[in-house]
Write an enzyme that holds these catalytic residues in place. Structure first.
Site, PDB file in Angstrom:
ATOM      1  N   GLN A  50       0.865  -1.177   0.000  1.00  0.00           N
ATOM      2  CA  GLN A  50       0.000   0.000   0.000  1.00  0.00           C
ATOM      3  C   GLN A  50       0.907   1.234   0.000  1.00  0.00           C
ATOM      4  OE1 GLN A  50      -3.506  -0.330  -0.086  1.00  0.00           O
ATOM      5  NE2 GLN A  50      -2.904  -2.450  -0.452  1.00  0.00           N
ATOM      6  N   GLU A  51       1.005   1.878  -1.165  1.00  0.00           N
ATOM      7  CA  GLU A  51       1.892   3.029  -1.294  1.00  0.00           C
ATOM      8  C   GLU A  51       1.192   4.319  -0.881  1.00  0.00           C
ATOM      9  OE1 GLU A  51       4.734   1.331  -4.863  1.00  0.00           O
ATOM     10  OE2 GLU A  51       3.380   2.970  -5.326  1.00  0.00           O
ATOM     11  N   TYR A  79       6.354   8.692   0.604  1.00  0.00           N
ATOM     12  CA  TYR A  79       6.874   7.329   0.511  1.00  0.00           C
ATOM     13  C   TYR A  79       7.077   6.585   1.834  1.00  0.00           C
ATOM     14  CZ  TYR A  79       7.427   7.807  -4.502  1.00  0.00           C
ATOM     15  OH  TYR A  79       7.180   7.962  -5.831  1.00  0.00           O
ATOM     16  N   GLU A 111       4.246  -7.832   3.000  1.00  0.00           N
ATOM     17  CA  GLU A 111       4.596  -8.754   4.070  1.00  0.00           C
ATOM     18  C   GLU A 111       4.243  -8.171   5.438  1.00  0.00           C
ATOM     19  OE1 GLU A 111       7.804  -9.201   0.817  1.00  0.00           O
ATOM     20  OE2 GLU A 111       6.512  -7.620   1.613  1.00  0.00           O
ATOM     21  N   CYS A 127      11.976  -7.196   1.592  1.00  0.00           N
ATOM     22  CA  CYS A 127      12.962  -6.137   1.820  1.00  0.00           C
ATOM     23  C   CYS A 127      13.513  -6.263   3.247  1.00  0.00           C
ATOM     24  CB  CYS A 127      12.325  -4.763   1.593  1.00  0.00           C
ATOM     25  SG  CYS A 127      11.195  -4.244   2.905  1.00  0.00           S
TER      26      CYS A 127
END
Length: 160
Positions: free
Chosen positions: A63-64, A68, A75, A112
């Protein structure tokens, strides 16, 4: 001085069809979650599906946000949702699938660093390994038997 070697063991499947049936179904749920991602900036969509000890499956998608740092990866969406809904239930496995609107992603995409650390917190909390399976939108699937294979020098509560 002493040199220390750290190794990780991963299993690579040629494609999702080789996965055990319950993991193949979990990966399909990750693919479905990926399609619901909100990624208007990166155009890179990720879906995650967690299999819990109680047989529940919890999904997440990235969900952007225009700011940012305010967005969240698939995850972490899934693992935090599992922690909120089922705080005492252990996570057995997580399946992750990634795709891009700009190119075909055939390389397995691992979590990440921030997601690895978040998953490590839950693995340490439950004192049992969490299996990770990750892929692009098609092609090879990588299996890690533990978050520690992806983050061997993890920071956890024992460091505090």
């Amino acid at each position: 001085m002493k040199e220390v070697e750290i190794t990780s063991r991963l299993v690579v499947y040629d494609d999702a069809d080789e996965l055990p049936e319950h993991i193949r179904i979990l990966m399909q749920k990750a693919v479905e979650a990926r399609k619901k991602a909100y990624a208007p900036y990166s155009r890179f969509k990720v879906g995650a599906a967690l299999l819990l000890d109680n047989e529940e499956v919890v999904i997440g998608s990235n969900q952007e946000n225009a700011s940012y740092p305010s967005g969240l990866c698939a995850e972490r969406v899934a693992v935090f949702q599992a922690g909120a809904l089922y705080p005492e239930v252990k996570i057995r496995a997580i399946a992750i699938s990634a795709a891009s609107d700009n190119r075909t992603v055939l390389t397995p995409i691992p979590p990440c660093g921030a997601c690895r650390q978040s998953l490590a917190e839950y693995e340490v909390k439950q004192s049992e390994f969490i299996e990770l399976y990750f892929m692009g939108e098609a092609g090879k699937v990588v299996k890690s038997l533990s978050v520690k294979d992806l983050l061997p020098l993890l920071f956890d509560k024992s460091n505090l």
